[in-house]
Design a protein around this motif. Sequence first.
Motif, PDB file in Angstrom:
ATOM      1  N   GLU A  22      -7.927 118.195  22.284  1.00  0.00           N
ATOM      2  CA  GLU A  22      -8.249 117.300  23.196  1.00  0.00           C
ATOM      3  C   GLU A  22      -6.981 116.166  23.823  1.00  0.00           C
ATOM      4  N   TRP A  23      -7.430 115.599  24.708  1.00  0.00           N
ATOM      5  CA  TRP A  23      -6.615 114.500  25.096  1.00  0.00           C
ATOM      6  C   TRP A  23      -6.980 113.295  24.289  1.00  0.00           C
ATOM      7  N   HIS A  34     -11.019 109.688  23.647  1.00  0.00           N
ATOM      8  CA  HIS A  34     -10.676 111.071  23.631  1.00  0.00           C
ATOM      9  C   HIS A  34     -11.727 112.134  24.054  1.00  0.00           C
ATOM     10  N   GLU A  36     -11.898 116.375  26.182  1.00  0.00           N
ATOM     11  CA  GLU A  36     -11.020 117.637  26.931  1.00  0.00           C
ATOM     12  C   GLU A  36     -10.496 117.371  28.304  1.00  0.00           C
ATOM     13  N   PRO A  38      -8.611 114.963  30.870  1.00  0.00           N
ATOM     14  CA  PRO A  38      -7.644 113.926  30.817  1.00  0.00           C
ATOM     15  C   PRO A  38      -8.025 112.726  31.609  1.00  0.00           C
ATOM     16  N   CYS A  58      -1.928 115.107  24.829  1.00  0.00           N
ATOM     17  CA  CYS A  58      -2.747 116.076  24.498  1.00  0.00           C
ATOM     18  C   CYS A  58      -2.236 116.682  23.125  1.00  0.00           C
TER      19      CYS A  58
END
Length: 67
Positions: A22-23, A34, A36, A38, A58
């Motif tokens: 995840e970002w 947070h 997936e 960005p 990431c």
Amino acid sequence: SDKMQGNYEAYISTNLEKYLGEWIAVAEGKVVAHGENPKEVYLEFKKKYPEKTPFLACVPKSTALIL
């Protein structure tokens, strides 16, 4: 800057296992958003901290370091 350095140190010292793949956005030494996507992570961060610049990263799925 000192703030960015602090956020980076928080990033590398935080247990990131729950964010694998995840970002994340880090502010004030903690993960504050947070996911997936960005762009969504950035927008969530800006809702919480409109005046701040996020430290976005990431988290790799594998935490193995190749030296």
